[in-house]
Design an enzyme around this catalytic site. Sequence first.
Site, PDB file in Angstrom:
ATOM      1  N   HIS A 185      -8.349   7.190  -6.635  1.00  0.00           N
ATOM      2  CA  HIS A 185      -8.223   5.720  -6.669  1.00  0.00           C
ATOM      3  C   HIS A 185      -9.521   4.924  -6.264  1.00  0.00           C
ATOM      4  O   HIS A 185      -9.606   3.713  -6.833  1.00  0.00           O
ATOM      5  CB  HIS A 185      -7.039   5.034  -5.973  1.00  0.00           C
ATOM      6  CG  HIS A 185      -5.616   5.683  -6.421  1.00  0.00           C
ATOM      7  ND1 HIS A 185      -5.177   6.206  -7.468  1.00  0.00           N
ATOM      8  CD2 HIS A 185      -4.760   5.795  -5.374  1.00  0.00           C
ATOM      9  CE1 HIS A 185      -4.159   6.520  -7.563  1.00  0.00           C
ATOM     10  NE2 HIS A 185      -3.794   6.458  -6.317  1.00  0.00           N
ATOM     11  N   GLU A 197      14.707   6.926  -4.175  1.00  0.00           N
ATOM     12  CA  GLU A 197      14.981   7.138  -5.605  1.00  0.00           C
ATOM     13  C   GLU A 197      14.338   8.565  -6.256  1.00  0.00           C
ATOM     14  O   GLU A 197      13.264   8.927  -5.718  1.00  0.00           O
ATOM     15  CB  GLU A 197      14.337   5.622  -6.203  1.00  0.00           C
ATOM     16  CG  GLU A 197      14.938   4.476  -5.588  1.00  0.00           C
ATOM     17  CD  GLU A 197      14.349   3.288  -6.499  1.00  0.00           C
ATOM     18  OE1 GLU A 197      15.068   2.607  -7.034  1.00  0.00           O
ATOM     19  OE2 GLU A 197      13.130   3.082  -6.433  1.00  0.00           O
ATOM     20  N   CYS A 224      10.964  13.376 -10.963  1.00  0.00           N
ATOM     21  CA  CYS A 224       9.657  12.929  -9.677  1.00  0.00           C
ATOM     22  C   CYS A 224      10.626  12.585  -8.673  1.00  0.00           C
ATOM     23  O   CYS A 224      11.523  11.969  -8.530  1.00  0.00           O
ATOM     24  CB  CYS A 224       9.197  11.584 -10.457  1.00  0.00           C
ATOM     25  SG  CYS A 224       8.238  10.858  -9.037  1.00  0.00           S
ATOM     26  N   CYS A 237       7.469   5.061   3.157  1.00  0.00           N
ATOM     27  CA  CYS A 237       6.238   5.542   3.450  1.00  0.00           C
ATOM     28  C   CYS A 237       5.456   5.115   4.578  1.00  0.00           C
ATOM     29  O   CYS A 237       5.377   4.115   4.643  1.00  0.00           O
ATOM     30  CB  CYS A 237       5.324   5.534   2.327  1.00  0.00           C
ATOM     31  SG  CYS A 237       3.861   6.613   2.315  1.00  0.00           S
ATOM     32  N   CYS A 280      -0.745   2.116   1.228  1.00  0.00           N
ATOM     33  CA  CYS A 280      -1.626   1.911   0.107  1.00  0.00           C
ATOM     34  C   CYS A 280      -1.355   0.449  -0.369  1.00  0.00           C
ATOM     35  O   CYS A 280      -0.178   0.036  -0.915  1.00  0.00           O
ATOM     36  CB  CYS A 280      -1.496   3.128  -0.793  1.00  0.00           C
ATOM     37  SG  CYS A 280      -1.848   4.758  -0.366  1.00  0.00           S
ATOM     38  N   CYS A 305       4.965   5.032 -11.980  1.00  0.00           N
ATOM     39  CA  CYS A 305       4.358   5.315 -10.387  1.00  0.00           C
ATOM     40  C   CYS A 305       4.390   3.951  -9.675  1.00  0.00           C
ATOM     41  O   CYS A 305       3.883   3.147 -10.092  1.00  0.00           O
ATOM     42  CB  CYS A 305       3.075   5.709 -10.776  1.00  0.00           C
ATOM     43  SG  CYS A 305       3.076   7.169 -11.880  1.00  0.00           S
ATOM     44  N   CYS A 315       1.079  -0.005  -3.850  1.00  0.00           N
ATOM     45  CA  CYS A 315       1.823   0.660  -3.748  1.00  0.00           C
ATOM     46  C   CYS A 315       3.345  -0.172  -3.308  1.00  0.00           C
ATOM     47  O   CYS A 315       3.123  -0.473  -2.135  1.00  0.00           O
ATOM     48  CB  CYS A 315       1.786   1.860  -3.321  1.00  0.00           C
ATOM     49  SG  CYS A 315       3.236   2.972  -3.269  1.00  0.00           S
ATOM     50  N   GLY A 350       7.095   8.518  -0.550  1.00  0.00           N
ATOM     51  CA  GLY A 350       6.735   8.993   0.540  1.00  0.00           C
ATOM     52  C   GLY A 350       5.576  10.057   0.502  1.00  0.00           C
ATOM     53  O   GLY A 350       5.009  10.155  -0.625  1.00  0.00           O
ATOM     54  N   GLU A 351       4.937  10.523   1.682  1.00  0.00           N
ATOM     55  CA  GLU A 351       3.865  11.193   1.557  1.00  0.00           C
ATOM     56  C   GLU A 351       4.360  12.788   1.774  1.00  0.00           C
ATOM     57  O   GLU A 351       4.533  12.917   3.092  1.00  0.00           O
ATOM     58  CB  GLU A 351       2.815  10.985   2.574  1.00  0.00           C
ATOM     59  CG  GLU A 351       1.551  11.709   2.725  1.00  0.00           C
ATOM     60  CD  GLU A 351       0.635  12.310   1.552  1.00  0.00           C
ATOM     61  OE1 GLU A 351       0.329  11.562   0.780  1.00  0.00           O
ATOM     62  OE2 GLU A 351       0.910  13.413   1.416  1.00  0.00           O
TER      63      GLU A 351
HETATM   64  N1  SAH Z   1       2.374   9.347  -1.623  1.00  0.00           N
HETATM   65  C1  SAH Z   1       1.761  10.292  -2.580  1.00  0.00           C
HETATM   66  C2  SAH Z   1       2.819  10.769  -3.554  1.00  0.00           C
HETATM   67  C3  SAH Z   1       3.400   9.387  -4.434  1.00  0.00           C
HETATM   68  S1  SAH Z   1       2.802   8.139  -5.305  1.00  0.00           S
HETATM   69  C4  SAH Z   1       0.575   9.905  -3.006  1.00  0.00           C
HETATM   70  O1  SAH Z   1       0.257   8.670  -2.825  1.00  0.00           O
HETATM   71  O2  SAH Z   1      -0.097  10.638  -3.612  1.00  0.00           O
HETATM   72  C5  SAH Z   1       2.345   8.961  -6.844  1.00  0.00           C
HETATM   73  C6  SAH Z   1       1.321   8.337  -7.532  1.00  0.00           C
HETATM   74  O3  SAH Z   1       1.554   7.035  -7.920  1.00  0.00           O
HETATM   75  C7  SAH Z   1      -0.008   8.239  -6.803  1.00  0.00           C
HETATM   76  O4  SAH Z   1      -1.077   8.579  -7.025  1.00  0.00           O
HETATM   77  C8  SAH Z   1       0.098   6.761  -6.184  1.00  0.00           C
HETATM   78  O5  SAH Z   1      -1.377   6.372  -5.751  1.00  0.00           O
HETATM   79  C9  SAH Z   1       0.392   6.121  -7.353  1.00  0.00           C
HETATM   80  N2  SAH Z   1       0.784   4.713  -7.154  1.00  0.00           N
HETATM   81  C10 SAH Z   1       1.243   3.945  -6.336  1.00  0.00           C
HETATM   82  N3  SAH Z   1       1.584   2.638  -6.442  1.00  0.00           N
HETATM   83  C11 SAH Z   1       1.318   2.495  -7.945  1.00  0.00           C
HETATM   84  C12 SAH Z   1       1.329   1.491  -8.769  1.00  0.00           C
HETATM   85  N4  SAH Z   1       1.753   0.375  -8.522  1.00  0.00           N
HETATM   86  N5  SAH Z   1       0.826   1.715 -10.092  1.00  0.00           N
HETATM   87  C13 SAH Z   1       0.365   2.948 -10.486  1.00  0.00           C
HETATM   88  N6  SAH Z   1       0.289   3.822  -9.689  1.00  0.00           N
HETATM   89  C14 SAH Z   1       0.698   3.812  -8.469  1.00  0.00           C
HETATM   90 FE1  SF4 Z   2       0.215   5.603  -0.396  1.00  0.00          FE
HETATM   91 FE2  SF4 Z   2       1.641   7.375  -1.884  1.00  0.00          FE
HETATM   92 FE3  SF4 Z   2       2.674   6.179   0.318  1.00  0.00          FE
HETATM   93 FE4  SF4 Z   2       2.528   4.882  -1.721  1.00  0.00          FE
HETATM   94  S1  SF4 Z   2       3.970   6.581  -1.367  1.00  0.00           S
HETATM   95  S2  SF4 Z   2       1.968   4.069   0.225  1.00  0.00           S
HETATM   96  S3  SF4 Z   2       0.516   5.665  -2.817  1.00  0.00           S
HETATM   97  S4  SF4 Z   2       0.898   7.517   0.173  1.00  0.00           S
END
Ligand code: SAH
Ligand code: SF4
Length: 405
Positions: free
Chosen positions: A266, A135, A148, A155, A159, A384, A162, A210-211
């Site tokens: 976080h 997406e 974005c 991923c 986390c 996010c 997420c 993704g990371e």
């Molecule tokens: N993987 C990378 C980039 C994508 S996520 C990372 O983790 O940084 C972009 C941001 O959204 C990250 O800070 C992530 O921790 C946050 N995020 C993930 N799930 C979320 C949720 N359910 N609500 C709010 N922020 C979230």
């Molecule tokens: Fe964690 Fe970012 Fe991967 Fe979501 S996309 S699982 S926040 S590393």
Amino acid sequence: MVAPDRGIAHVPAMSSTLTETLSEITPDAAKAELYAFAAKPVVDPRRDLVGLERSELEAVITEFGLPRFRANQLWHWIYHRGAVDFDLMTNLAKPIRALLAASFRISRPRVVSRQDSSDGTIKWLLRFDDGNEAETVFIPEDDRGTLCISSQVGCTLTCSFCHTGTQRLVRNLTAAEVVGQVLLALDELAGFPSAGVNRRLTNIVLMGMGEPLYNFENVASAMRIAMDGEGLALSRRRITLSTSGVVPMMARCGAEIGVNLAISLHGTTDEIRDELVPVNRKWPIKDLLDACRSYPGVNNARRITFEYVMLEGVNDSLEHARQLVALIKGIPAKINLIPFNPWPGSAYECSDPDHIERFAQVLMKAGYASPVRTPRGRDILAACGQLKSESHKLNRREQRAVAAE
Ligand code: SAH
Ligand code: SF4
């Protein structure tokens, strides 16, 4: 297999027609038919020119037997004007256009669906040649338009808050697929540089699925393409890469592409962060913050953004706010508090707005301005952490079930 004179060069036209057609027709059966058509894997033997960095494009074109300046012309057509069809390249003689079209293509991801939020946010579900999906989200604001983009299908990290982390199939996106998301959005927004001065898409954030630091080579190539001044011309100051904390790759990111860095912090203790962002068990908070302190190019004009998701009763006490301030002391930083965006089946609650405000006050008193991020596109699950595609690899039991059907 698709004959050399047909194929993906025609697909972008098809995908935008598909989107338009979908918004015009209502019967579900007709929609289902078109979606099924979009789902077909694309097989096109021609070499994709999208995703090649400038020097790579020059090498490919000179090896093909054309002079180097043809590569510059192609670059201009592909990235300044957004051409997908060699036939439109009027400064190339017709026979050369035909030669190029027989051997090369200019790809786009296909649009499976487009959703427009009531707040102007647009989310596209895109499908790549092998049928996998990711997406991309466009967020318009008064003074900028941010795209974005995703760096992987799914991923590998998990986390706990997420949605993307719950998706099983993961693969890296290619450089073409990463920059292809930008090209697709520019098609849909009529926003290529050649369209004029009022560019709607001004910023890129690598904050989708993704990371990005687990797919650094492809992401770096795609960003170098996006930053090229004779193409998309997006400055490195307008690109932000968000990482969950892949410490060993951070210095390379700064040195090789020099984009802004955002860190998904976080949690203020290793105990909390181990739980929320499991990659912390490998690279704990201290190592992460050391890498931030030495991030190339960081100074008061170019700060690191610390992202902090607000989870009720987990990481949101005022004591946590004070710990956060103490932890990042000395790092030129911005803080972004992200209200938790729920998704189907998620185990957390978002802290209540008054409480987020009190948490933010602690940060503001310590000198960090306006730190709460307004969620965008929540009604279309585009905020996010809400991104997730249906791409998944079947497990053995599912494979048996399908085989038995
Ligand atoms: N993987 C990378 C980039 C994508 S996520 C990372 O983790 O940084 C972009 C941001 O959204 C990250 O800070 C992530 O921790 C946050 N995020 C993930 N799930 C979320 C949720 N359910 N609500 C709010 N922020 C979230
Ligand atoms: Fe964690 Fe970012 Fe991967 Fe979501 S996309 S699982 S926040 S590393």
